[in-house]
Write a protein that holds these residues in place. Sequence first.
Motif, PDB file in Angstrom:
ATOM      1  N   MET A  74     -28.138 -17.419   8.690  1.00 46.64           N
ATOM      2  CA  MET A  74     -27.196 -16.332   8.934  1.00 46.64           C
ATOM      3  C   MET A  74     -25.969 -16.821   9.705  1.00 46.64           C
ATOM      4  N   ARG A  77     -23.790 -18.265   7.168  1.00 50.24           N
ATOM      5  CA  ARG A  77     -23.236 -17.187   6.339  1.00 50.24           C
ATOM      6  C   ARG A  77     -22.058 -16.511   7.050  1.00 50.24           C
ATOM      7  N   TRP A  78     -22.209 -16.174   8.338  1.00 47.40           N
ATOM      8  CA  TRP A  78     -21.104 -15.577   9.097  1.00 47.40           C
ATOM      9  C   TRP A  78     -19.940 -16.554   9.226  1.00 47.40           C
ATOM     10  N   GLN A  80     -18.941 -18.818   7.145  1.00 50.25           N
ATOM     11  CA  GLN A  80     -18.168 -18.801   5.902  1.00 50.25           C
ATOM     12  C   GLN A  80     -17.426 -17.486   5.732  1.00 50.25           C
ATOM     13  N   LYS A  81     -18.068 -16.401   6.099  1.00 44.91           N
ATOM     14  CA  LYS A  81     -17.466 -15.082   5.927  1.00 44.91           C
ATOM     15  C   LYS A  81     -16.157 -14.971   6.687  1.00 44.91           C
ATOM     16  N   PHE A 129     -27.677 -17.242  -0.075  1.00 43.51           N
ATOM     17  CA  PHE A 129     -27.021 -16.774   1.138  1.00 43.51           C
ATOM     18  C   PHE A 129     -25.582 -17.259   1.288  1.00 43.51           C
ATOM     19  N   ILE A 130     -25.272 -18.417   0.715  1.00 45.86           N
ATOM     20  CA  ILE A 130     -23.980 -19.055   0.965  1.00 45.86           C
ATOM     21  C   ILE A 130     -23.302 -19.382  -0.352  1.00 45.86           C
ATOM     22  N   ASN A 131     -21.990 -19.227  -0.369  1.00 50.05           N
ATOM     23  CA  ASN A 131     -21.210 -19.444  -1.586  1.00 50.05           C
ATOM     24  C   ASN A 131     -20.760 -20.904  -1.673  1.00 50.05           C
ATOM     25  N   GLU A 298     -26.269  -7.704   7.799  1.00 48.51           N
ATOM     26  CA  GLU A 298     -24.814  -7.638   7.986  1.00 48.51           C
ATOM     27  C   GLU A 298     -24.348  -6.205   8.230  1.00 48.51           C
ATOM     28  N   LEU A 329     -30.471  -9.121   0.930  1.00 45.86           N
ATOM     29  CA  LEU A 329     -29.786 -10.393   1.156  1.00 45.86           C
ATOM     30  C   LEU A 329     -30.480 -11.545   0.442  1.00 45.86           C
TER      31      LEU A 329
END
Length: 438
Positions: A74, A77-78, A80-81, A129-131, A298, A329
Amino acid sequence: MSFKKINISFIRLDNMTIYNSDFIKEITARGFIHQATDLNNLDKILCNKKNIPGYIGFDCTATSLHVGSLIQIMLLRWYQKYGHQPIVLLGGGTTLVGDPSGKDESRKLLTTEIIESNAIGIKNVFKKFINFDNNDNSALMVNNAEWLTKLNYIEFLRDFGKHFSINRMLGFDSVKLRLDREQTLSFLEFNYMILQAYDFYELNKRYACALQMGGSDQWGNIINGIELYRRLNINDNKSNLYGLTSPLITTSSGSKMGKTANGAIWLNSELCSPWDYWQFWRNTEDKDVIKFLKLFTEINIHEINKLEKLQGADINEAKIILANAATSLLHGEKEKNKALNTAKSIFKNTGQEENLPIIYYNTDRFIDGVTLLECMIENNYLANSKSEARRLIRGSAVKINDASVSDENIKITKISFNEKDQVKISAGKKKHMLIKMK
């Protein structure tokens, strides 16, 4: 050679500090930060620049990651976001050595073939989870076997080994705790922290990686990497590396996050079904719900704060929200809806139970019958032992096809099967399984 100690300031989270970068503000509000090196300066850099690479390492010790690794996932993930580049470092090289952190004994040494197979399973988890296909800040996945397996031992000792102080390394928790308990720490394991420090140096050289994140047990290893970089760049005052750790997550009852009586909660659907995953979050302890909503979903923090006001039986509403968000998720909306509908059907007793765990027995087993106790402890679905199963039956908590059972010696036979050719066994309101013939 004398070792001049390099001062590294670190902080424990101060809730009064105001941060400016979206990433630091978000993870601060959600409780992700345990310790950090120079967090104020890191905040400024993340605020002023986009696409700063940051990494977390994951050793390939199993075919999948489990919920215990989810807080790190996570974090990436944040990261990257909010516009920065996450790097997933697979420990194809370090897994050959074994991380001693948090262990009472040496990890089992794995072959290269097993490690490579495990890496494939872990990659599949991260893709959820991740792009890795976003052109602006696509995530990278690299394997430290690329450089660690090619090191020349003597050259590595001369060029990098001279920068590590044994005196300091003996003080790190991963080493000190093992030695304090008078448990063996092999020379092989002792090298792990050196290799992790070198990973940070290598990722900075290859990808300009400036931040390493990890669990609180990795603090010493992260500091080692930052100090190595400073010693190798002693005249460079223009750049720096940063470290940030997350807290060790335990439940209110004191158990380790992601560990249950039935084993680890894996992030691979072949090891843990979407239904079991949804159930895991739905069964969260009351005191943990808000904390887990902040860390593992999220959902907007303001919405979570509203849920914090729920009390008594109303807390179950927050648990369902947690289970839905966490399952979406990892497994997507379709699997989340299937799990939710199954839960609703069980509660309403509508008989739509296709997503429940299933135990298959050969048809001939039902001639003489399979004892209810045996069924209940199969895979630890309903009970962990026959004595626990007996207690549940004596407490009127067990049902067969929704009919209460009081006889602990009862057997499941062919006449027990309903019109769907299955037998539903329940222990309380939350645990259910199906028995089928094969």
